[in-house]
Design a protein around this motif. Structure first.
Motif, PDB file in Angstrom:
ATOM      1  N   CYS A   4      52.206  40.299 -58.371  1.00 35.13           N
ATOM      2  CA  CYS A   4      51.876  41.716 -58.219  1.00 35.13           C
ATOM      3  C   CYS A   4      52.348  42.225 -56.851  1.00 35.13           C
ATOM      4  CB  CYS A   4      50.362  41.919 -58.360  1.00 35.13           C
ATOM      5  SG  CYS A   4      49.848  43.645 -58.136  1.00 35.13           S
ATOM      6  N   TYR A   6      51.364  44.812 -55.366  1.00 30.90           N
ATOM      7  CA  TYR A   6      50.286  45.519 -54.685  1.00 30.90           C
ATOM      8  C   TYR A   6      49.277  44.580 -54.035  1.00 30.90           C
ATOM      9  CZ  TYR A   6      52.273  49.195 -57.536  1.00 30.90           C
ATOM     10  OH  TYR A   6      53.142  50.061 -58.140  1.00 30.90           O
ATOM     11  N   GLY A  12      48.885  38.234 -64.543  1.00 29.70           N
ATOM     12  CA  GLY A  12      49.299  39.495 -65.129  1.00 29.70           C
ATOM     13  C   GLY A  12      49.536  39.357 -66.620  1.00 29.70           C
ATOM     14  N   CYS A  25      48.444  44.028 -63.838  1.00 24.71           N
ATOM     15  CA  CYS A  25      47.818  43.038 -62.973  1.00 24.71           C
ATOM     16  C   CYS A  25      46.387  42.784 -63.428  1.00 24.71           C
ATOM     17  CB  CYS A  25      47.819  43.511 -61.518  1.00 24.71           C
ATOM     18  SG  CYS A  25      47.056  42.306 -60.398  1.00 24.71           S
ATOM     19  N   CYS A  30      42.406  44.660 -58.408  1.00 20.52           N
ATOM     20  CA  CYS A  30      43.636  45.443 -58.507  1.00 20.52           C
ATOM     21  C   CYS A  30      43.702  46.219 -59.828  1.00 20.52           C
ATOM     22  CB  CYS A  30      44.851  44.525 -58.357  1.00 20.52           C
ATOM     23  SG  CYS A  30      46.427  45.402 -58.207  1.00 20.52           S
ATOM     24  N   HIS A  34      52.620  47.550 -62.960  1.00 19.29           N
ATOM     25  CA  HIS A  34      53.903  47.435 -62.270  1.00 19.29           C
ATOM     26  C   HIS A  34      55.009  47.722 -63.283  1.00 19.29           C
ATOM     27  CE1 HIS A  34      57.156  44.627 -60.467  1.00 19.29           C
ATOM     28  NE2 HIS A  34      57.278  45.837 -59.967  1.00 19.29           N
TER      29      HIS A  34
END
Length: 53
Positions: A4, A6, A12, A25, A30, A34
């Motif tokens: 991920c 972020y 995921g 994710c 989170c 994505h």
């Protein structure tokens, strides 16, 4: 393996519909999506989830 962008989680789930392609994710804090191009998604290792029932 996918990571991920972020939060850095490696957990995921692939997601694809008529408008979106990418990874969702599954990290605890989170949950972001994505987005990826078709080519990027082919490079990501695909996991096959099977039911245990």
């Amino acid at each position: 393996m996918w990571k991920c962008p972020y939060c850095g989680s490696e957990h995921g789930m692939p997601y694809q519909d008529s408008n979106l392609t990418g990874m969702l994710c599954l990290g605890e804090m989170c949950g972001r999506f994505h987005a990826m191009t078709e080519e990027e998604s082919k490079q990501v290792e695909r996991h096959v989830y099977e039911s245990d029932m």
